[in-house]
Design a protein around this motif. Structure first.
Motif, PDB file in Angstrom:
ATOM      1  N   LEU A  14      51.382  30.675  39.709  1.00  0.00           N
ATOM      2  CA  LEU A  14      49.928  30.585  39.658  1.00  0.00           C
ATOM      3  C   LEU A  14      49.265  30.747  41.013  1.00  0.00           C
ATOM      4  N   ILE A  76      47.973  36.214  33.257  1.00  0.00           N
ATOM      5  CA  ILE A  76      47.374  35.489  34.386  1.00  0.00           C
ATOM      6  C   ILE A  76      47.294  36.349  35.636  1.00  0.00           C
ATOM      7  N   HIS A  77      47.151  37.660  35.475  1.00  0.00           N
ATOM      8  CA  HIS A  77      47.174  38.547  36.639  1.00  0.00           C
ATOM      9  C   HIS A  77      45.830  38.724  37.333  1.00  0.00           C
ATOM     10  N   ARG A  79      44.067  36.517  38.701  1.00  0.00           N
ATOM     11  CA  ARG A  79      44.081  35.690  39.912  1.00  0.00           C
ATOM     12  C   ARG A  79      44.790  36.382  41.077  1.00  0.00           C
ATOM     13  N   ASP A  86      40.669  32.276  36.167  1.00  0.00           N
ATOM     14  CA  ASP A  86      41.534  33.076  35.297  1.00  0.00           C
ATOM     15  C   ASP A  86      41.888  32.378  33.987  1.00  0.00           C
ATOM     16  N   THR A  87      40.871  31.913  33.296  1.00  0.00           N
ATOM     17  CA  THR A  87      41.069  31.343  31.964  1.00  0.00           C
ATOM     18  C   THR A  87      40.060  31.978  31.018  1.00  0.00           C
TER      19      THR A  87
END
Length: 104
Positions: A14, A76-77, A79, A86-87
């Motif tokens: 993350l 999740i890329h 970010r 990133d949600t």
């Protein structure tokens, strides 16, 4: 305001949180936060760069003349492309400036 990297919450997938301390303001008031960042293509070894961007060589494109880059931010890329939460629940607008070399 001031900002800091939250090293205590570094995560191998993350990434690293950036904490921004906002100045005092009125509830419901506006505050503009500008963050300058850069990303690049992977190195010659294929390592590095941004996982949200995919880079094609001229040979991989239809015209075989120019390189091509496109973004693919699912999972999740996002970010990796820009500082964001990133949600699905947190949306934001942004403006980008892209600089690239001239290909003749």
């Amino acid at each position: 305001g001031q900002w800091s990297r939250d090293e205590g919450r570094r995560h191998s997938v993350l990434g690293l949180a950036v904490r921004v301390q906002l100045p005092p303001g009125s509830p419901g008031g506006n505050c503009v936060v500008r963050i300058t960042y850069e990303t690049a293509a992977p190195g010659d070894s294929g390592e590095g760069g941004c996982s949200a961007l995919q880079w094609l060589t001229p040979a991989q494109t239809a015209g075989k003349r120019f390189p091509y880059v496109f973004s693919q931010c699912q999972a999740i890329h996002a970010r990796a492309l820009l500082p964001c939460q990133d949600t699905c629940e947190c949306k934001t607008t942004y403006r980008a400036s892209v600089r690239c070399p001239i290909h003749a």
